[in-house]
Design a protein around this motif. Structure first.
Motif, PDB file in Angstrom:
ATOM      1  N   ARG A 103       0.828  -1.213   0.000  1.00 39.09           N
ATOM      2  CA  ARG A 103       0.000   0.000   0.000  1.00 39.09           C
ATOM      3  C   ARG A 103       0.861   1.261   0.000  1.00 39.09           C
ATOM      4  O   ARG A 103       0.512   2.263  -0.636  1.00 39.09           O
ATOM      5  CB  ARG A 103      -0.929  -0.010   1.227  1.00 39.09           C
ATOM      6  N   ALA A 104       1.988   1.212   0.703  1.00 38.66           N
ATOM      7  CA  ALA A 104       2.886   2.372   0.720  1.00 38.66           C
ATOM      8  C   ALA A 104       3.407   2.664  -0.679  1.00 38.66           C
ATOM      9  O   ALA A 104       3.444   3.823  -1.118  1.00 38.66           O
ATOM     10  CB  ALA A 104       4.044   2.127   1.677  1.00 38.66           C
ATOM     11  N   VAL A 105       3.803   1.619  -1.413  1.00 35.01           N
ATOM     12  CA  VAL A 105       4.275   1.808  -2.784  1.00 35.01           C
ATOM     13  C   VAL A 105       3.182   2.430  -3.647  1.00 35.01           C
ATOM     14  O   VAL A 105       3.429   3.361  -4.419  1.00 35.01           O
ATOM     15  CB  VAL A 105       4.726   0.454  -3.387  1.00 35.01           C
ATOM     16  N   HIS A 106       1.965   1.927  -3.501  1.00 40.40           N
ATOM     17  CA  HIS A 106       0.845   2.456  -4.291  1.00 40.40           C
ATOM     18  C   HIS A 106       0.603   3.931  -4.022  1.00 40.40           C
ATOM     19  O   HIS A 106       0.495   4.740  -4.956  1.00 40.40           O
ATOM     20  CB  HIS A 106      -0.423   1.655  -3.981  1.00 40.40           C
ATOM     21  N   TRP A 107       0.533   4.321  -2.743  1.00 45.01           N
ATOM     22  CA  TRP A 107       0.166   5.696  -2.412  1.00 45.01           C
ATOM     23  C   TRP A 107       1.316   6.668  -2.630  1.00 45.01           C
ATOM     24  O   TRP A 107       1.098   7.841  -2.954  1.00 45.01           O
ATOM     25  CB  TRP A 107      -0.366   5.769  -0.979  1.00 45.01           C
ATOM     26  N   ILE A 108       2.551   6.221  -2.469  1.00 43.06           N
ATOM     27  CA  ILE A 108       3.694   7.076  -2.821  1.00 43.06           C
ATOM     28  C   ILE A 108       3.661   7.385  -4.313  1.00 43.06           C
ATOM     29  O   ILE A 108       3.822   8.534  -4.737  1.00 43.06           O
ATOM     30  CB  ILE A 108       5.022   6.396  -2.429  1.00 43.06           C
TER      31      ILE A 108
END
Length: 208
Positions: free
Chosen positions: A17-22
């Motif tokens: 999720r961090a990769v997606h939102w970054i």
């Protein structure tokens, strides 16, 4: 009698999720600043072109650094697992792309193609943007096609973004998927309808 609450099925971990939102946050800033630099009407309305260019370049650097940091400090096994899933296209994926209703894994064929396109576009944006930046400082590295590639990528990416937002925010049959990217889980009912092969692989039983 009250209806039983659908069981929650974990879909995306914190690292994914961090990769997606970054990526999503950086893309919005890059797209907005890029459009203001590219379109004369927006450039005139906003003004301060040097500031916009600085924001554009600094955001690109921050995006790359943040993704690298997540890859180093986050759950690399989860990232590799997702990468392997994206890379695997089976008969069901091909049938899905032909419009047939067949069971899909954690990512359907369309999501796999979108992930591949997003990664490829990110690399092409970075390479063409680097040469645009370098060409302004040393004309020996000025490539005539770098700006053309950068501009066409922007148009295609804008179309993909609008389609992504339509599916994630508006279309009733698919917008529940956003819960997976915000909270990390989807309901068992949604998984059974949209990603049955994945649900069965978890041993979640028959959810119909």
């Amino acid at each position: 009698m009250a209806t039983a609450r659908p069981r929650r099925i974990p879909r995306w971990g914190r690292t994914e999720r961090a990769v997606h939102w970054i990526h999503a946050a950086a893309f919005v800033v890059l797209l907005g600043s890029g459009l203001c630099l590219y379109l004369p009407s927006l450039a005139e309305a906003v003004g301060r072109r040097p500031l916009l260019k600085t924001i554009h370049i600094d955001t690109a650097i921050a995006w790359a650094a943040a993704l690298a940091l997540v890859a180093v400090l986050g759950d690399r096994r989860a990232l590799w697992r997702t990468a392997r899933e994206v890379d695997e296209f089976d008969a069901d994926d091909r049938s899905w792309l032909l419009g047939r209703h067949v069971p899909q894994g954690r990512l359907n064929a369309g999501q796999k193609l979108n992930t591949i396109a997003t990664a490829a576009f990110a690399i092409l944006f970075a390479v063409s943007g680097f040469f645009l930046w370098l060409g302004e400082r040393d004309t020996r590295f000025r490539l005539a096609n770098a700006l053309l590639v950068h501009d066409y990528l922007m148009y295609v990416s804008l179309v993909l973004l609008l389609g992504h937002l339509w599916l994630a925010l508006i279309l009733p049959s698919t917008r529940h998927a956003l819960t997976g990217m915000t909270r990390g889980w989807v309901s068992e009912d949604y998984a059974a309808r949209r990603h049955r092969k994945w649900l069965d692989s978890l041993g979640a039983g028959d959810a119909d």
